[in-house]
Enzyme design. Structure first.
Site, PDB file in Angstrom:
ATOM      1  N   HIS A 136       0.744  -1.259   0.073  1.00  9.50           N
ATOM      2  CA  HIS A 136       0.074   0.114  -0.118  1.00  9.50           C
ATOM      3  C   HIS A 136       0.868   1.147   0.067  1.00  9.50           C
ATOM      4  CE1 HIS A 136      -3.593  -2.183   1.807  1.00  9.50           C
ATOM      5  NE2 HIS A 136      -3.373  -3.040   0.827  1.00  9.50           N
TER       6      HIS A 136
ATOM      7  N   GLU B 210       1.361   3.781   2.099  1.00  7.53           N
ATOM      8  CA  GLU B 210       2.078   4.011   3.277  1.00  7.53           C
ATOM      9  C   GLU B 210       3.383   3.385   3.414  1.00  7.53           C
ATOM     10  OE1 GLU B 210      -2.294   4.222   4.367  1.00  7.53           O
ATOM     11  OE2 GLU B 210      -1.133   3.520   2.815  1.00  7.53           O
TER      12      GLU B 210
ATOM     13  N   TRP C 290     -29.994   8.113 -38.373  1.00  6.44           N
ATOM     14  CA  TRP C 290     -29.666   8.735 -36.995  1.00  6.44           C
ATOM     15  C   TRP C 290     -30.568   9.429 -36.520  1.00  6.44           C
ATOM     16  CZ3 TRP C 290     -25.383   6.561 -34.944  1.00  6.44           C
ATOM     17  CH2 TRP C 290     -24.238   6.250 -35.649  1.00  6.44           C
TER      18      TRP C 290
ATOM     19  N   THR D  77     -28.851  -5.972 -30.405  1.00  3.76           N
ATOM     20  CA  THR D  77     -28.106  -4.648 -30.902  1.00  3.76           C
ATOM     21  C   THR D  77     -27.017  -5.317 -31.878  1.00  3.76           C
ATOM     22  OG1 THR D  77     -28.995  -3.326 -29.336  1.00  3.76           O
ATOM     23  CG2 THR D  77     -26.962  -2.650 -30.282  1.00  3.76           C
TER      24      THR D  77
ATOM     25  N   GLY E 189     -30.287  -2.365 -26.331  1.00  3.03           N
ATOM     26  CA  GLY E 189     -31.110  -1.607 -26.955  1.00  3.03           C
ATOM     27  C   GLY E 189     -32.389  -1.585 -25.978  1.00  3.03           C
TER      28      GLY E 189
END
Length: 354
Positions: A52, A54, A172, A198, A270
């Site tokens: 860690h 420290e 689109w 999708t 979707g």
């Protein structure tokens, strides 16, 4: 009251924390100061199973050199044993006299380091530059709070709530400005989720692209939900990351993604997949892109979410409404209590456990 040297050290600790990987474990930085405010050493957490921050900083000093020092750390020193030992005990053993940290550790097992240090006679101050600390750890803290990754559900729709025309065409609905915003938000996610429907219907690449069409630096890992096979020639195979595929319980899927280090999940398709997350109470944020067009028909942007009467409607709080060219983006979050079906926050893996 924190000194100027401690504030400077915290800024440095926040900066070096970002060198560590973002994932299951938090990004943590530490700076050790001498009693007169000089920097003795610094360290950061480099990933699961490594020292860690420290301990990394302490390892750079000769034995006894940290006695009387101040440890400035971005996150409260841990107080449990995972793959590594408690940082609180390491600091006590090193003879550190004072610990200053920015953010309290939210973990049920790993928290309590501040209390343990105080019990050992160490002077402890919390909350130094806490705003910056929370900003650094924002997504990781969300995972600890929820017990799973934060989930954003996105869809685009016509003004009358349709995702496609009656013949199934959907590219689109929204304009280029809205699509650019989607790609920017994709790049902020760790994972992007679609259903097999999708993939088979639209063959999406699921990349995050800049306005010139180039790939952004950060790409979310694509995830496909459903049992149907992804075709060998699908665009997904060209993604910078190998896609993952799951079927079954969404809570289990999110738990798997959490263990893989995902903090932010971006659900993009979707209508059936979006409805599944909403129905299970697993949507923490909604992004609804609304185009000023009318399509009619039954190609709804969201399928059944389990609302059979108006009294059971899923109430939302609108956080913002943003104009994007001719389109609007509505950003909303669940209103009030967590929606039915949402899992309780778990004691997620903490630094060094995974």
């Amino acid at each position: 009251m924190a000194s100027t040297a401690e504030r400077d050290a915290m800024r440095r600790a926040l900066a070096i924390a970002e060198r560590g990987p973002r994932g299951v474990n938090p990004q943590v930085g530490a700076v050790l100061l001498s009693p007169d405010g000089e920097v003795l050493a610094e360290g950061w957490h480099r990933g699961a199973g490594t020292p860690h921050a420290e301990v990394d900083a302490l390892s750079r000093l000769a034995p006894g050199a940290a006695r009387g020092a101040t440890a400035v750390v971005t996150l409260e020193p841990c107080n449990h044993t995972g793959r590594t030992g408690p940082c609180s005990e390491a600091l006590i053993a090193a003879g550190v006299a004072r610990v200053v940290y920015a953010v309290d550790d939210p973990g049920a097992r790993s928290s309590g380091g501040g209390s343990r240090l105080r019990e050992a006679g160490v002077d402890v101050e919390s909350g130094l530059l806490s705003g910056e600390g929370h900003e650094l750890l924002d997504s990781w803290l969300a995972v600890q709070r929820l017990g799973r990754p934060h989930v954003t559900v996105k869809w685009a729709q016509s003004l009358d709530g349709r995702a496609a025309a009656s013949d199934g065409t959907s590219k689109w609905i929204t304009g280029s400005t809205a699509r650019a915003d989607v790609h920017r938000r994709r790049s902020l996610a760790d994972v992007i989720v679609v259903g097999t429907g999708t993939v088979l219907a639209d063959d999406p690449a699921l990349t995050a692209r800049a306005e010139d069409g180039s790939l952004r630096d950060h790409q979310p890992v694509p995830v496909v939900l459903g049992a149907r096979a992804v075709p060998d020639d699908a665009a997904l195979h060209g993604h910078p990351h190998r896609f993952l595929q799951f079927s079954g319980d969404l809570v289990a899927v999110l738990d798997d993604l959490r263990l893989r280090g995902a903090h932010r999940v971006f659900v993009e398709g979707g209508p059936t997949v979006a409805a599944s997350f909403l129905r299970e109470g697993l949507a923490d944020e909604l992004l609804v892109y609304i185009a000023p067009v009318l399509l009619g028909g039954d190609m709804l942007a969201v399928r059944d979410i389990g609302v059979d009467t108006i009294a059971h409607a899923r109430r939302l709080t609108v956080a913002s409404v943003l104009p994007l060219g001719d389109d609007l983006l509505v950003v909303a979050t669940p209103h009030g209590e967590t929606a039915p079906g949402a899992p309780a926050a778990a004691d997620a893996e903490q630094e060094g456990d995974a």
